[in-house]
Motif scaffolding. Structure first.
Motif, mmCIF file in Angstrom:
data_model
loop_
_atom_site.group_PDB
_atom_site.id
_atom_site.type_symbol
_atom_site.label_atom_id
_atom_site.label_comp_id
_atom_site.label_asym_id
_atom_site.label_seq_id
_atom_site.Cartn_x
_atom_site.Cartn_y
_atom_site.Cartn_z
ATOM 1 N N ARG A 1 0.828 -1.202 0.000
ATOM 2 C CA ARG A 1 0.000 0.000 0.000
ATOM 3 C C ARG A 1 0.866 1.258 0.000
ATOM 4 N NH1 ARG A 1 -4.900 2.153 0.912
ATOM 5 N NH2 ARG A 1 -5.150 3.657 2.604
ATOM 6 N N TYR A 2 2.004 1.153 0.684
ATOM 7 C CA TYR A 2 2.856 2.333 0.844
ATOM 8 C C TYR A 2 4.245 2.079 0.264
ATOM 9 C CZ TYR A 2 -0.742 3.447 4.276
ATOM 10 O OH TYR A 2 -1.931 3.694 4.883
ATOM 11 N N ALA A 3 5.020 3.161 0.124
ATOM 12 C CA ALA A 3 6.396 3.020 -0.347
ATOM 13 C C ALA A 3 7.310 3.893 0.502
ATOM 14 C CB ALA A 3 6.476 3.437 -1.807
ATOM 15 N N ASP A 4 8.510 3.407 0.730
ATOM 16 C CA ASP A 4 9.521 4.164 1.456
ATOM 17 C C ASP A 4 10.234 5.072 0.453
ATOM 18 O OD1 ASP A 4 11.819 5.030 2.808
ATOM 19 O OD2 ASP A 4 11.785 3.260 4.086
ATOM 20 N N ALA A 5 10.378 6.359 0.786
ATOM 21 C CA ALA A 5 11.020 7.292 -0.142
ATOM 22 C C ALA A 5 12.517 7.029 -0.264
ATOM 23 C CB ALA A 5 10.771 8.726 0.305
ATOM 24 N N GLY A 6 13.067 6.227 0.631
ATOM 25 C CA GLY A 6 14.463 5.825 0.510
ATOM 26 C C GLY A 6 15.456 6.859 1.001
ATOM 27 N N TYR A 7 15.046 7.665 1.970
ATOM 28 C CA TYR A 7 15.998 8.627 2.541
ATOM 29 C C TYR A 7 15.786 8.696 4.049
ATOM 30 C CZ TYR A 7 18.525 13.010 3.347
ATOM 31 O OH TYR A 7 19.400 13.955 3.810
ATOM 32 N N GLY A 8 16.854 8.619 4.796
ATOM 33 C CA GLY A 8 16.757 8.714 6.248
ATOM 34 C C GLY A 8 17.709 9.772 6.766
ATOM 35 N N TRP A 9 17.289 10.477 7.825
ATOM 36 C CA TRP A 9 18.170 11.475 8.425
ATOM 37 C C TRP A 9 17.907 11.552 9.920
ATOM 38 C CZ3 TRP A 9 13.551 12.431 6.260
ATOM 39 C CH2 TRP A 9 12.723 13.417 6.778
ATOM 40 N N ASN A 10 18.533 12.495 10.613
ATOM 41 C CA ASN A 10 18.434 12.597 12.082
ATOM 42 C C ASN A 10 18.774 11.282 12.786
ATOM 43 O OD1 ASN A 10 17.627 15.210 11.941
ATOM 44 N ND2 ASN A 10 15.879 14.961 13.311
ATOM 45 N N PRO A 11 20.012 10.794 12.613
ATOM 46 C CA PRO A 11 20.348 9.490 13.204
ATOM 47 C C PRO A 11 20.361 9.535 14.725
ATOM 48 C CG PRO A 11 22.326 10.573 12.429
ATOM 49 C CD PRO A 11 21.175 11.426 11.970
ATOM 50 N N GLN A 12 19.942 8.443 15.356
ATOM 51 C CA GLN A 12 20.136 8.277 16.793
ATOM 52 C C GLN A 12 20.333 6.790 17.084
ATOM 53 O OE1 GLN A 12 16.574 9.231 19.102
ATOM 54 N NE2 GLN A 12 15.581 9.868 17.228
ATOM 55 N N THR A 13 21.096 6.530 18.141
ATOM 56 C CA THR A 13 21.489 5.162 18.427
ATOM 57 C C THR A 13 20.637 4.586 19.545
ATOM 58 O OG1 THR A 13 23.737 5.732 17.802
ATOM 59 C CG2 THR A 13 23.457 3.749 19.133
ATOM 60 N N TYR A 14 20.148 3.352 19.359
ATOM 61 C CA TYR A 14 19.421 2.660 20.420
ATOM 62 C C TYR A 14 20.310 1.602 21.056
ATOM 63 C CZ TYR A 14 14.910 4.634 18.933
ATOM 64 O OH TYR A 14 13.870 5.481 18.637
ATOM 65 N N SER A 15 20.428 1.671 22.381
ATOM 66 C CA SER A 15 21.219 0.697 23.122
ATOM 67 C C SER A 15 20.425 0.233 24.336
ATOM 68 C CB SER A 15 22.523 1.327 23.622
ATOM 69 O OG SER A 15 23.436 1.474 22.576
ATOM 70 N N CYS A 16 20.780 -0.940 24.857
ATOM 71 C CA CYS A 16 20.268 -1.335 26.163
ATOM 72 C C CYS A 16 21.092 -0.595 27.216
ATOM 73 C CB CYS A 16 20.398 -2.840 26.382
ATOM 74 S SG CYS A 16 19.387 -3.809 25.241
ATOM 75 N N ALA A 17 20.617 -0.597 28.460
ATOM 76 C CA ALA A 17 21.350 0.098 29.516
ATOM 77 C C ALA A 17 21.356 -0.740 30.788
ATOM 78 C CB ALA A 17 20.706 1.455 29.791
ATOM 79 N N VAL A 18 22.446 -0.606 31.558
ATOM 80 C CA VAL A 18 22.549 -1.272 32.858
ATOM 81 C C VAL A 18 22.965 -0.242 33.905
ATOM 82 C CG1 VAL A 18 23.136 -3.526 31.877
ATOM 83 C CG2 VAL A 18 24.965 -1.924 32.460
ATOM 84 N N LYS A 19 22.827 -0.619 35.174
ATOM 85 C CA LYS A 19 23.256 0.264 36.263
ATOM 86 C C LYS A 19 24.777 0.413 36.196
ATOM 87 C CE LYS A 19 22.829 0.776 41.257
ATOM 88 N NZ LYS A 19 22.380 0.150 42.504
#
Lengths: 220, 277
Positions: free
Chosen positions: B209-227
């Protein structure tokens, strides 16, 4: 807004939503019940307590009423665990709402007792009633009638405040509905639904309150 | 009196520090306990949400199950603590959870309060269009200049965020995610801009139904976290995540990635470790 799609989403998630509603009702019942018992003690101490006791209870009541419930819930959950008391999220939440409820009920009780003319206490003394006799036979029946409407108001406040427990991870009605929203993207429709259910709960409380009010009203 | 109190306080503090130093072996504690206590949310697809059978699922949940599998050879040896985004750091600080994987963006500020693991996803903003719409891809959207309308979640930075990719586009802000998709469906917007992961998940739910325009910006990193302060535990969680992306658990990671984001990952090249390329 597709009503059928919304009803379908609600029907599909009926068990978790009912579970959430059950939690909301349980949290509210426990907090209102324990908060009222504690609140009556607070109210009595505020009215009849002497010296230091009264000062401490006054500080307790003012501090709790002057703090947002949200902060109170976070404090009960995190500060208690820092000092070594490990309460579950549910227990900490109920504890916070109980404290909040008790401070409000305390003020309602104090206000009602102080609104009864002192002549009544003096009359009771003159016919030889003790402090407890005066309290239970003369003051309390009159105070209860004044307490009831504001107490119902406090009860509905507690039901609404129970939604804040979602912040510490208690799956009450609002959070269980938010879980459905995150899957279905029906945000407006489902928030409206949650609001309506909360209204029904509080409307019921209000109706019960009115009923009891009529029952205990003096014949005119 | 005051001196005595201070001395008492500092003794208690020293005892506390010694006690916690002696106990700072989270890995052993978790192994002894027999299950992992994992913090994550329950209201954000495809990261952590309740499916139609009312089970907690999502990419974050899969990462946590990988850690449980690494510990006990059992991805179900896990107790989930449901937490809001605001509760992620306090719940780690007060030991209510062993580890948190909850689409947590790595920032220098947060890194002073928790210890982040190696990243397991790179988030960014993407653009989604109708598959049969007027524009083919990002270049076409950009070339159309001010003729393009982009729907986006209401935010102080929303306008700037869109203009970083499409400088002349008209920006329409909406209150909730369903409304930005609705704007696209009804033709009020030519593209919807939001987190790439949300778009990928939505496109996977509605194939073709949809299409990705194929451009990404504003990068951010996802990580797990511990004490903070327990290097052995941090190393352990790092090893699990690292091997999920490059080693023995790659197939599990790749299956999860494809399941939630609809993208098939190529296995890491055999031979020289890709990390040092």
């Amino acid at each position: 807004m597709d009503i059928l799609q919304t009803l379908d989403a609600i029907w599909l998630a009926r068990m978790p939503i009912l579970h959430g509603l059950g939690n909301t009702i349980l949290i509210s019942l426990l907090s209102i019940l324990m908060g009222t018992i504690l609140g009556v003690v607070v109210g009595l101490l505020l009215t009849y307590g002497i010296g230091l006791v009264r000062l401490i209870v006054r500080l307790y009541s003012d501090f709790l009423r002057g703090t947002p419930v949200f902060v109170l819930i976070l404090a009960c959950f995190y500060i208690l665990s820092v000092v070594g008391i490990q309460l579950s999220a549910f227990q900490a939440g109920v504890f916070a709402l109980t404290l909040f409820c008790s401070s409000h009920v305390g003020e309602i009780v104090r206000g009602s007792l102080q609104a009864i003319p002192t002549g009544q206490t003096e009359a009771a003394k003159s016919i030889g009633l003790t402090f407890f006799g005066t309290f239970f036979s003369v003051l309390l029946p009159q105070a209860l009638r004044m307490i009831l409407p504001t107490w119902v108001n406090t009860a509905t406040e507690i039901v609404k405040a129970s939604t804040l427990l979602s912040i510490i991870g208690v799956v009450e009605l609002l959070l269980s509905v938010q879980q459905v929203i995150s899957r279905t993207y029906l945000s407006l429709e489902l928030y409206f639904f949650a609001g309506f259910v909360f209204f029904l709960v509080n409307f019921t409380i209000e109706k019960v309150g009115r009923f009891v009010e009529r029952k205990v009203a003096l014949p005119t | 009196m005051l001196n005595n109190l201070l001395r008492l306080g500092s003794t208690a503090l020293v005892c506390g520090v010694l006690a916690s130093a002696a106990h700072a072996d989270k890995l052993q504690d978790v192994l002894d306990r027999g299950h992992l206590i994992a913090g994550t949310g329950s209201t954000n697809a495809p990261w952590h949400f309740m499916n139609e059978s009312n089970e907690l699922v999502g990419f974050d949940v899969d990462m946590l199950r990988l850690i449980a599998k690494g510990l006990f050879d059992d991805p179900d040896a896990i107790e989930f603590i449901n937490q809001s985004g605001d509760a992620r750091i306090p719940n780690l600080a007060t030991d209510k959870v062993d580890v948190t994987c909850q689409f947590m963006t790595v920032t220098a500020g947060r890194a002073q309060q928790v210890e982040f693991t190696v990243p397991y996803y790179r988030e960014g903003v993407g653009l989604m269009m109708m598959a049969d719409g007027d524009y083919a891809d990002y270049e076409a959207l950009k070339a159309a200049g001010s003729g393009v309308t982009v729907s986006v979640l209401q935010n102080v930075y929303a306008e700037d965020m869109v203009h970083a990719a499409l400088p002349e586009a008209k920006v329409d802000q909406y209150d909730s995610v369903d409304l930005i998709y609705q704007a696209l469906n009804s033709g009020r917007a030519d593209a919807a801009a939001t987190d790439q992961s949300s778009l990928s998940w939505f496109m996977k739910q509605n194939p073709d139904r949809y299409a990705d325009a194929g451009y990404g910006w504003n990068p951010q990193t996802y990580s797990c976290a511990v004490k903070p302060g327990d290097q052995r535990w941090l190393n352990f969680v790092n090893s699990v995540l690292h091997e999920a992306m490059t080693g023995v658990e790659f197939n599990t990671y790749a299956a999860s990635f494809e399941g939630w984001f609809g993208v098939k990952l190529d296995p890491p090249k055999i031979g020289f470790p890709i990390e040092f390329k």
